[in-house]
Scaffold this active site. Structure first.
Site, PDB file in Angstrom:
ATOM      1  N   LYS A 174       1.396  -0.828   0.164  1.00 52.03           N
ATOM      2  CA  LYS A 174      -0.114   0.171  -0.276  1.00 52.03           C
ATOM      3  C   LYS A 174       0.936   1.291   0.084  1.00 52.03           C
ATOM      4  O   LYS A 174       1.613   1.143   0.871  1.00 52.03           O
ATOM      5  CB  LYS A 174      -0.897   0.120   1.200  1.00 52.03           C
ATOM      6  CG  LYS A 174      -2.013   1.390   1.345  1.00 52.03           C
ATOM      7  CD  LYS A 174      -2.804   1.058   2.668  1.00 52.03           C
ATOM      8  CE  LYS A 174      -4.154   1.861   2.728  1.00 52.03           C
ATOM      9  NZ  LYS A 174      -5.014   2.137   3.448  1.00 52.03           N
ATOM     10  N   SER A 220      -9.510   1.661   2.890  1.00 55.04           N
ATOM     11  CA  SER A 220      -9.035   2.348   2.180  1.00 55.04           C
ATOM     12  C   SER A 220      -7.900   1.539   1.501  1.00 55.04           C
ATOM     13  O   SER A 220      -7.606   2.422   0.221  1.00 55.04           O
ATOM     14  CB  SER A 220      -8.415   3.635   2.458  1.00 55.04           C
ATOM     15  OG  SER A 220      -7.455   3.187   3.369  1.00 55.04           O
ATOM     16  N   SER A 279     -10.020  -0.348   6.713  1.00 55.53           N
ATOM     17  CA  SER A 279      -9.419  -0.084   5.401  1.00 55.53           C
ATOM     18  C   SER A 279      -8.777  -1.609   5.045  1.00 55.53           C
ATOM     19  O   SER A 279      -8.365  -1.169   4.182  1.00 55.53           O
ATOM     20  CB  SER A 279      -8.104   0.606   5.903  1.00 55.53           C
ATOM     21  OG  SER A 279      -9.135   2.055   5.174  1.00 55.53           O
TER      22      SER A 279
HETATM   23  N1  GLN Z   1     -12.981   3.984   5.710  1.00 55.60           N
HETATM   24  C1  GLN Z   1     -12.898   4.750   7.567  1.00 55.60           C
HETATM   25  C2  GLN Z   1     -12.417   5.640   7.270  1.00 55.60           C
HETATM   26  O1  GLN Z   1     -12.169   6.616   6.089  1.00 55.60           O
HETATM   27  C3  GLN Z   1     -11.632   3.970   7.821  1.00 55.60           C
HETATM   28  C4  GLN Z   1     -10.023   3.773   7.015  1.00 55.60           C
HETATM   29  C5  GLN Z   1      -8.614   3.239   7.777  1.00 55.60           C
HETATM   30  O2  GLN Z   1      -8.621   2.411   8.249  1.00 55.60           O
HETATM   31  N2  GLN Z   1      -8.147   3.292   7.140  1.00 55.60           N
HETATM   32  O3  GLN Z   1     -11.162   6.958   8.319  1.00 55.60           O
END
Ligand code: GLN
Length: 502
Positions: A80, A155, A179
Site C-alpha cells: 500500500k 482505503s 481499511s
Molecule cells: N473508512 C474509515 C475511515 O475513513 C477507515 C479507514 C482506514 O481504516 N484507514 O477512516
C-alpha cells in the site's frame, strides 16, 4: 467466472525453494500481469520493477549456491502506498506527497524482505487512508475486478483489487477503522487486521496513531499466517509494538493442527447482525455461520451494546489524531509547497502554509482536519473528544465481557456489498456508516479478519468478519483456515475485462 486455482504465496514459495521455478521468473510473470491488466483496474500507482528484479536475482543466486531460502522465497508482495520503501515514491494517495521519495524502508517490510519476499509495487489508496472506496486518492481510480462500475472498497482498495485480480498473491494494507477488512470483503479476498501493536508501524505514514495497524490481504488465511509470522513482532523503532512473546513463526504450524472447529464458541451479537444490514449480505453471512456450525463450532448469543456508539466515537478520535498527525505537512519540512511566496514576494509564511494545505490536501482530508481540530479545541473537547474516549473504553469493556462467554465474534464485514461509484458521494455521514461493523474492533484493538463467503445473487463478493480477543490472532486465522479447507469461495476469481476465458 473462472475457477482456475490461483497461485498462493505458500505455493510460490514452495516452487521457488524446490527449484521448480525461480524468483526472477515469478517476478517477471507478476510484472507482466500487472502490465497486461492493471490498465483497466488501476490497482497499482507504480511498480518497483528494478528493485524487484534485483531482489529476485539475489535470492536465486543464494538458492543456486545451495542456501535454503526464507519462507516467503520469491513471493511478490504489493505494498500500500503508505508504507515506505527506501528510494521509492510513497504518496499516501495525496498530492501533498506526490513527489516524496522514501528515505528508509518500513520495519514490517524489511522483515518480509529478510524472509525473501519481493516488494513488487505500490497500490492505490484513499488519501492518507481516509475513505472507504479509494475514490479520495489523488492518484487515480481503482475499479473492483468483480465489476467495473463497482468501488473496490477502501482505503486499501488497490491492494484488495490486486490480489482479487491475481496480479500478486499477497498485498500489504493498513487498517485504522476497517481499511484492510472492508476492501477485502468487497473484492472477495481475505484480509487481516492483527492485534494493535503486533506489527510495527515504523515507516507507516500516520493517520490516527492510536488505531493504525499494518495488515495484509491474500487469498487464503494460510498466506496471512505466513505473512504475520514474518512481519510481526517487537520492534525497538516502534514503542507501541507488543513485547516479544517467545518463539515466532508459530502461526502457520498452528493452523495445520486443526481441521474442524469443535470446542469453539462463536458469539453472534444482535447489534452487529441487525436490520441496517443488506438482506443479501445477511443471507450469505448467516449461511456461512451455519457452515461453521456444521464444522463443529457452537453458536452462542452475545452482546456488544456500545457498538452503536462506535462510528461517532471512531470519527471523533480518528479525525482528532489525524488533525495533529497531518500538521507536519506545512510546506516547510517536506512534501508539496505552494509557491505563493515566489509569485508574490513578501507574502507571509502563513499565507504559504494556507495555500500549501488548501491545494495539497483533497476535500475529504480537509473536512477531517476541520472536524478533528474542532473536536479537540478548548470549550468543545469535553463534549466531543473526551466523550469519544469514554465511549471507546466502553466498547473495549463490552468486548472483554462478551469474550468471557465466547471464543470469537462473527458478523458481516460490510453492511452492503460493493456500491457503485459515486453512491453517497456527497453525504459523508452515510459514508461513515459503512464502517459500522469494522470500527468496533479497531476501537478495542483486537484482531479481526474478513473472509469471502457466498456472493450476492448478482455476483458481488460478501465478507464474514471474525473478531477474537486481544493477542489471539491465531484463532481468527484458524477459523478462516478451517472454513477455507471446506469451501471454495476464496478461490472465486473475476474475469478481467481484457482477459479471455482461462
Ligand atoms: N473508512 C474509515 C475511515 O475513513 C477507515 C479507514 C482506514 O481504516 N484507514 O477512516
Amino acid at each position: 467466472m473462472s475457477t482456475t486455482t490461483p497461485m498462493t504465496a505458500r505455493q510460490v514459495a514452495a516452487a521457488v525453494a524446490s527449484g521448480e521455478t525461480t524468483a526472477a521468473a515469478v517476478v517477471d510473470r507478476c510484472l507482466e500481469r500487472i502490465a497486461a491488466h492493471d490498465g483497466s483496474l488501476g490497482a497499482f500507482c507504480g511498480t518497483f520493477a528494478a528493485r524487484a528484479r534485483r531482489t529476485a536475482a539475489a535470492i536465486d543466486d543464494r538458492i543456486r549456491a545451495g542456501e535454503t531460502p526464507g519462507p516467503l522465497a520469491g513471493v511478490p508482495i504489493a505494498n500500500k502506498d503508505t508504507l515506505l520503501v527506501a528510494g521509492e515514491r510513497a504518496t499516501a494517495g495525496s498530492r501533498m506527497l506526490a513527489k516524496f521519495t522514501a528515505p528508509y524502508t518500513a520495519s514490517s517490510l524489511t522483515r518480509l524482505e529478510r524472509h525473501d519476499a519481493v516488494l513488487i509495487g505500490r497500490t492505490n489508496m484513499d488519501e492518507f487512508g481516509m475513505g472507504s472506496t479509494t475514490e479520495s486518492s489523488s492518484c487515480q481510480r481503482t475499479y473492483n475486478p468483480f465489476g467495473r462500475g463497482l468501488v473496490p472498497g477502501g482505503s486499501s482498495g488497490g491492494s484488495a483489487a490486486a490480489v482479487a485480480a491475481d496480479l500478486c498473491p499477497l498485498a500489504i494494507g493498513s487498517d485504522t477503522g476497517g481499511s484492510v477488512r472492508q476492501p477485502a470483503a468487497l473484492c472477495g479476498v481475505t484480509g487481516l487486521k492483527p492485534t494493535y501493536g503486533r506489527v510495527s508501524r515504523y515507516g507507516l505514514i500516520a493517520y490516527a496513531s492510536s488505531l493504525d495497524c499494518v495488515g495484509a490481504i491474500a487469498r487464503t488465511a494460510e498466506d496471512l499466517a505466513l505473512w504475520l509470522d514474518s512481519a510481526g513482532g517487537n520492534d525497538p523503532a516502534d514503542a507501541t509494538t507488543l513485547p516479544p512473546e517467545g518463539p515466532t513463526s508459530t502461526l502457520l504450524p498452528a493452523l495445520a493442527r486443526r481441521d474442524d472447529l469443535r470446542g469453539l464458541r462463536l458469539g453472534i451479537a444482535a447489534e452487529l447482525n441487525g436490520p441496517d444490514i443488506d438482506p443479501q449480505v445477511l443471507a450469505s453471512t448467516t449461511a456461512a455461520v451455519d457452515r461453521l456450525r456444521e464444522l463443529g463450532a457452537e453458536l452462542v448469543t452475545c452482546t456488544v451494546p456500545t457498538a452503536r456508539h462506535a462510528v461517532p466515537a471512531y470519527y471523533l478520535l480518528a479525525t482528532a489524531e489525524a488533525s495533529s498527525n497531518l500538521a507536519r505537512y506545512d510546506g516547510v519540512h517536506y512534501g508539496f509547497r505552494h509557491r505563493s511566496d515566489r509569485e508574490r514576494p513578501g507574502d507571509s509564511h502563513r499565507r504559504m502554509t494556507t495555500d500549501t494545505r488548501s491545494q495539497g490536501f483533497g476535500p475529504e482530508v480537509q473536512l477531517r482536519i476541520l472536524l478533528g481540530t474542532f473536536a479537540t479545541s478548548i470549550g468543545y473537547s469535553d463534549r466531543f473528544y473526551e466523550r469519544a474516549r469514554l465511549a471507546r473504553r466502553a466498547v473495549r469493556r463490552d468486548f472483554a465481557r462478551a469474550f468471557a462467554g465466547c471464543d470469537a465474534i462473527v458478523c458481516p464485514t460490510s453492511p452492503t456489498p460493493a456500491p457503485r461509484f459515486g453512491e453517497h458521494a456527497d453525504d459523508p455521514l452515510q459514508r461513515y456508516r459503512w464502517d459500522a461493523l469494522t470500527v468496533p474492533a479497531s476501537l478495542a484493538g483486537i484482531p479481526a479478519l474478513s473472509m469471502p463467503v457466498a456472493p450476492t445473487p448478482d455476483g458481488r463478493p460478501v465478507g464474514l468478519q471474525v473478531m477474537t480477543p486481544h493477542g489471539h490472532d491465531e484463532r481468527a486465522l484458524q477459523i478462516a483456515h478451517v472454513f477455507q479447507q471446506h469451501t471454495d469461495h476464496h478461490l472465486r476469481r473475476p474475469r478481467l475485462a481484457d482477459e479471455g476465458e482461462r
